[in-house]
Design a protein around this motif. Structure first.
Motif, PDB file in Angstrom:
ATOM      1  N   ALA A  87      71.470   9.499 -20.779  1.00 49.28           N
ATOM      2  CA  ALA A  87      71.889  10.561 -19.864  1.00 49.28           C
ATOM      3  C   ALA A  87      72.965  11.426 -20.505  1.00 49.28           C
ATOM      4  O   ALA A  87      73.756  10.961 -21.337  1.00 49.28           O
ATOM      5  CB  ALA A  87      72.421   9.959 -18.567  1.00 49.28           C
ATOM      6  N   PHE A  88      72.981  12.692 -20.116  1.00 49.24           N
ATOM      7  CA  PHE A  88      74.058  13.581 -20.532  1.00 49.24           C
ATOM      8  C   PHE A  88      74.352  14.559 -19.399  1.00 49.24           C
ATOM      9  O   PHE A  88      73.495  14.819 -18.541  1.00 49.24           O
ATOM     10  CB  PHE A  88      73.708  14.335 -21.825  1.00 49.24           C
ATOM     11  N   VAL A  89      75.571  15.061 -19.389  1.00 47.82           N
ATOM     12  CA  VAL A  89      75.980  16.036 -18.378  1.00 47.82           C
ATOM     13  C   VAL A  89      76.003  17.416 -19.017  1.00 47.82           C
ATOM     14  O   VAL A  89      76.343  17.567 -20.191  1.00 47.82           O
ATOM     15  CB  VAL A  89      77.364  15.692 -17.784  1.00 47.82           C
ATOM     16  N   THR A  90      75.646  18.415 -18.224  1.00 46.84           N
ATOM     17  CA  THR A  90      75.636  19.783 -18.731  1.00 46.84           C
ATOM     18  C   THR A  90      75.800  20.755 -17.572  1.00 46.84           C
ATOM     19  O   THR A  90      75.470  20.430 -16.425  1.00 46.84           O
ATOM     20  CB  THR A  90      74.331  20.083 -19.498  1.00 46.84           C
ATOM     21  N   ASN A  91      76.317  21.927 -17.881  1.00 47.43           N
ATOM     22  CA  ASN A  91      76.392  23.007 -16.899  1.00 47.43           C
ATOM     23  C   ASN A  91      75.542  24.196 -17.315  1.00 47.43           C
ATOM     24  O   ASN A  91      75.690  25.290 -16.781  1.00 47.43           O
ATOM     25  CB  ASN A  91      77.841  23.461 -16.714  1.00 47.43           C
ATOM     26  N   SER A  92      74.646  23.982 -18.274  1.00 50.33           N
ATOM     27  CA  SER A  92      73.786  25.072 -18.740  1.00 50.33           C
ATOM     28  C   SER A  92      72.740  25.403 -17.682  1.00 50.33           C
ATOM     29  O   SER A  92      72.481  24.622 -16.773  1.00 50.33           O
ATOM     30  CB  SER A  92      73.097  24.682 -20.052  1.00 50.33           C
ATOM     31  N   THR A  93      72.134  26.568 -17.852  1.00 46.79           N
ATOM     32  CA  THR A  93      71.054  26.978 -16.955  1.00 46.79           C
ATOM     33  C   THR A  93      69.683  26.782 -17.592  1.00 46.79           C
ATOM     34  O   THR A  93      68.689  27.310 -17.091  1.00 46.79           O
ATOM     35  CB  THR A  93      71.241  28.456 -16.564  1.00 46.79           C
ATOM     36  N   LEU A  94      69.634  26.056 -18.692  1.00 48.56           N
ATOM     37  CA  LEU A  94      68.363  25.778 -19.351  1.00 48.56           C
ATOM     38  C   LEU A  94      67.507  24.875 -18.470  1.00 48.56           C
ATOM     39  O   LEU A  94      68.020  24.123 -17.642  1.00 48.56           O
ATOM     40  CB  LEU A  94      68.604  25.113 -20.704  1.00 48.56           C
ATOM     41  N   SER A  95      66.210  24.933 -18.647  1.00 46.57           N
ATOM     42  CA  SER A  95      65.326  24.029 -17.918  1.00 46.57           C
ATOM     43  C   SER A  95      65.615  22.592 -18.345  1.00 46.57           C
ATOM     44  O   SER A  95      66.245  22.341 -19.375  1.00 46.57           O
ATOM     45  CB  SER A  95      63.865  24.369 -18.205  1.00 46.57           C
ATOM     46  N   THR A  96      65.149  21.649 -17.551  1.00 47.89           N
ATOM     47  CA  THR A  96      65.424  20.250 -17.845  1.00 47.89           C
ATOM     48  C   THR A  96      64.930  19.850 -19.221  1.00 47.89           C
ATOM     49  O   THR A  96      65.648  19.215 -19.997  1.00 47.89           O
ATOM     50  CB  THR A  96      64.769  19.344 -16.778  1.00 47.89           C
ATOM     51  N   ILE A  97      63.703  20.245 -19.545  1.00 42.85           N
ATOM     52  CA  ILE A  97      63.120  19.857 -20.838  1.00 42.85           C
ATOM     53  C   ILE A  97      63.859  20.533 -21.983  1.00 42.85           C
ATOM     54  O   ILE A  97      64.174  19.906 -23.007  1.00 42.85           O
ATOM     55  CB  ILE A  97      61.622  20.191 -20.864  1.00 42.85           C
ATOM     56  N   GLU A  98      64.173  21.827 -21.833  1.00 47.52           N
ATOM     57  CA  GLU A  98      64.875  22.521 -22.911  1.00 47.52           C
ATOM     58  C   GLU A  98      66.307  22.006 -23.055  1.00 47.52           C
ATOM     59  O   GLU A  98      66.821  21.883 -24.176  1.00 47.52           O
ATOM     60  CB  GLU A  98      64.886  24.028 -22.671  1.00 47.52           C
ATOM     61  N   ALA A  99      66.952  21.688 -21.945  1.00 48.54           N
ATOM     62  CA  ALA A  99      68.304  21.133 -22.018  1.00 48.54           C
ATOM     63  C   ALA A  99      68.304  19.821 -22.791  1.00 48.54           C
ATOM     64  O   ALA A  99      69.193  19.567 -23.610  1.00 48.54           O
ATOM     65  CB  ALA A  99      68.859  20.922 -20.615  1.00 48.54           C
ATOM     66  N   ASP A 100      67.287  18.977 -22.538  1.00 49.76           N
ATOM     67  CA  ASP A 100      67.181  17.719 -23.273  1.00 49.76           C
ATOM     68  C   ASP A 100      66.937  17.970 -24.752  1.00 49.76           C
ATOM     69  O   ASP A 100      67.544  17.338 -25.619  1.00 49.76           O
ATOM     70  CB  ASP A 100      66.052  16.879 -22.686  1.00 49.76           C
ATOM     71  N   GLN A 101      66.053  18.920 -25.051  1.00 53.09           N
ATOM     72  CA  GLN A 101      65.749  19.230 -26.455  1.00 53.09           C
ATOM     73  C   GLN A 101      66.992  19.738 -27.176  1.00 53.09           C
ATOM     74  O   GLN A 101      67.302  19.284 -28.285  1.00 53.09           O
ATOM     75  CB  GLN A 101      64.640  20.281 -26.515  1.00 53.09           C
ATOM     76  N   ARG A 102      67.710  20.669 -26.560  1.00 54.02           N
ATOM     77  CA  ARG A 102      68.901  21.232 -27.195  1.00 54.02           C
ATOM     78  C   ARG A 102      69.987  20.172 -27.369  1.00 54.02           C
ATOM     79  O   ARG A 102      70.717  20.185 -28.370  1.00 54.02           O
ATOM     80  CB  ARG A 102      69.441  22.403 -26.376  1.00 54.02           C
TER      81      ARG A 102
END
Length: 457
Positions: free
Chosen positions: A333-348
């Motif tokens: 798990a990771f926390v983020t405040n980005s507006t990326l989609s779930t899959i792209e947030a995981d990839q990044r």
């Protein structure tokens, strides 16, 4: 391949240099104002700028110790460059540093990076107003030997050494450069000083022209208010691996089975826990409030993005691996405040590992050793290694070799022999005929020093 004749070696050529690629590489640094940035260096040693440049030049050519800097004193190097110093002189220069002088050197390196990016925008291509810039923070232990190393001790890796914390900048289209770095005692906690490091790196990124959205990434060692709060204060996104605790576990448990989305990795990913390659997983997210143990203004409402991977049954006694009988998962798990989609947030977020490439290149180069017993001298050595890395990265981009590692750049561009001839009040470098990377060398030279002067018969 075999020798075609008997050979007798004679070291008597005064017009030969073994590392002609230093000419365009150091020219790039001078274009970016390297000498001017060193004017504020108040270390009590005469000609400090020339000595610092000597150390950087030696590192570019492959030096990983003070004695190795003697490779600058050969052939016609003193004709090509002014101010070449002996290793003993450079060692004394490094030992004259204090903590304040190292900070001056760090600032000079940050200004140089801004100048390099300004002169060569391709260094951070894709980092414009509509792009995204990744700012990664991590640390590593550089093992040392002997008991004369100041600050060396056993840290989280159980290896005796010194700790290097660094922040890198990259984009989806540009390889990383180092925004900031700091040498620390070996027993320091990873996240110590994380807020200050991130704030300095963000300032450096903006000075280097990174006007796009900043995404600050880190592993679980940096999961805390210092890192996340600094990112928020500077208007940046954060993406930090969450530490497993009761609150995180409850949030993961609350995720409905129907919301998990299967993902397929374009390339298999090595799983350290199970020592195997994985190519598929599932991701989901849930709203989360981080750092609720702190005062209320420091509670952070964010997204908890979770990736889960099926756990295989352990190997059978005969060594074979059987398939899974009951469902079992491992969660990341990771926390983020980005507006990326779930899959792209995981990839990044997973791409944070790119900082390990930078660490590996440093350890394969000037940080193969920390050459002095003096802690400030080693800190200055690390700061100059960062400068050398950024110059090498810029040279690779200018030579149209943007994906080349530092070692590759040394072999193909820097450590190329050349014979010097004087013509029309100019030096002419005669490089090897049919050099496979001639085009890259001339491309770099044109970017650094302008087009070659045409020869007249």
């Amino acid at each position: 391949m075999q020798l075609s004749h008997s050979v007798r070696a004679v070291f008597d050529e005064t017009n030969l240099v073994s590392c002609a690629g230093l000419v365009p590489a150091l020219a790039l640094a001078e274009q970016a104002g390297w000498s001017e940035h060193l004017e504020g260096l108040s270390v009590p040693s005469p000609n400090a700028a020339a000595k610092a440049t000597c150390v950087v030049a030696g590192m570019l050519a492959g030096a990983d110790s003070i004695d190795d800097l003697d490779l600058l004193r050969h052939g016609a190097m003193t004709r090509l460059f002014k101010g070449v110093r002996a290793p003993s002189t450079l060692g004394t220069f490094l030992r004259s540093f204090t903590h304040g002088h190292v900070q001056q050197l760090d600032a000079a390196g940050a200004h140089l990076l801004a100048g390099l990016a300004r002169n060569l925008p391709a260094l951070l291509t894709g980092g414009g107003p509509d792009g995204v810039v990744f700012l990664d923070v991590d640390d590593t232990i550089r093992e040392v030997h002997g008991y004369a190393k100041q600050g060396a001790s056993y840290g989280y890796s159980r290896v005796r050494g010194l700790n290097l914390q660094l922040a890198t900048l990259s984009t989806p289209a540009a390889a990383p450069v180092i925004a900031r770095a700091r040498l620390r005692r070996g027993s320091v906690a990873s996240a110590t000083g994380a807020g200050r490091m991130l704030a300095q790196a963000i300032t450096t990124a903006k000075a280097a022209g990174a006007s796009g959205q900043l995404l600050c990434r880190a592993d679980s060692a940096y999961y805390g208010w210092a890192f996340v709060g600094t990112a928020l204060r500077h208007g940046a996104w954060f993406s930090v691996t969450a530490r497993a605790n009761a609150s995180i576990n409850r949030a993961i448990t609350s995720i409905q089975e129907s919301v998990w989305t299967p993902i397929k990795y374009p390339h298999a990913v090595w799983d350290e826990d199970e020592q195997r390659w994985i190519s598929d997983a599932e991701v989901a997210e849930v709203p989360y409030v981080a750092f609720t143990s702190r005062r209320k203004p420091e509670h952070v409402e964010c997204r908890l993005v979770v990736r889960r991977v099926k756990r295989l049954q352990p190997a059978t006694p005969d060594g074979s691996q059987q398939g899974e009988l009951l469902p079992a998962w491992r969660y990341h798990a990771f926390v983020t405040n980005s507006t990326l989609s779930t899959i792209e947030a995981d990839q990044r977020h997973r791409e944070h590992a790119i900082i390990e490439q930078v660490i590996a290149e440093l350890k394969d180069g000037p940080l193969a050793h920390l050459p002095s017993g003096s802690y400030p001298a080693n800190a200055a050595w690390a700061a100059l290694a960062v400068t050398a890395f950024n110059i090498a990265r810029t040279a690779a981009v200018a030579a149209a070799m943007s994906t080349a590692r530092w070692a590759t750049l040394r072999r193909r561009i820097i450590n190329v022999p050349a014979r010097i001839a004087s013509r029309a009040r100019h030096f002419v470098l005669h490089l090897p005929d049919q050099w496979p990377w001639q085009h890259a060398w001339t491309t770099l030279s044109a970017a650094a020093t302008g087009p070659p002067i045409p020869l007249t018969s």
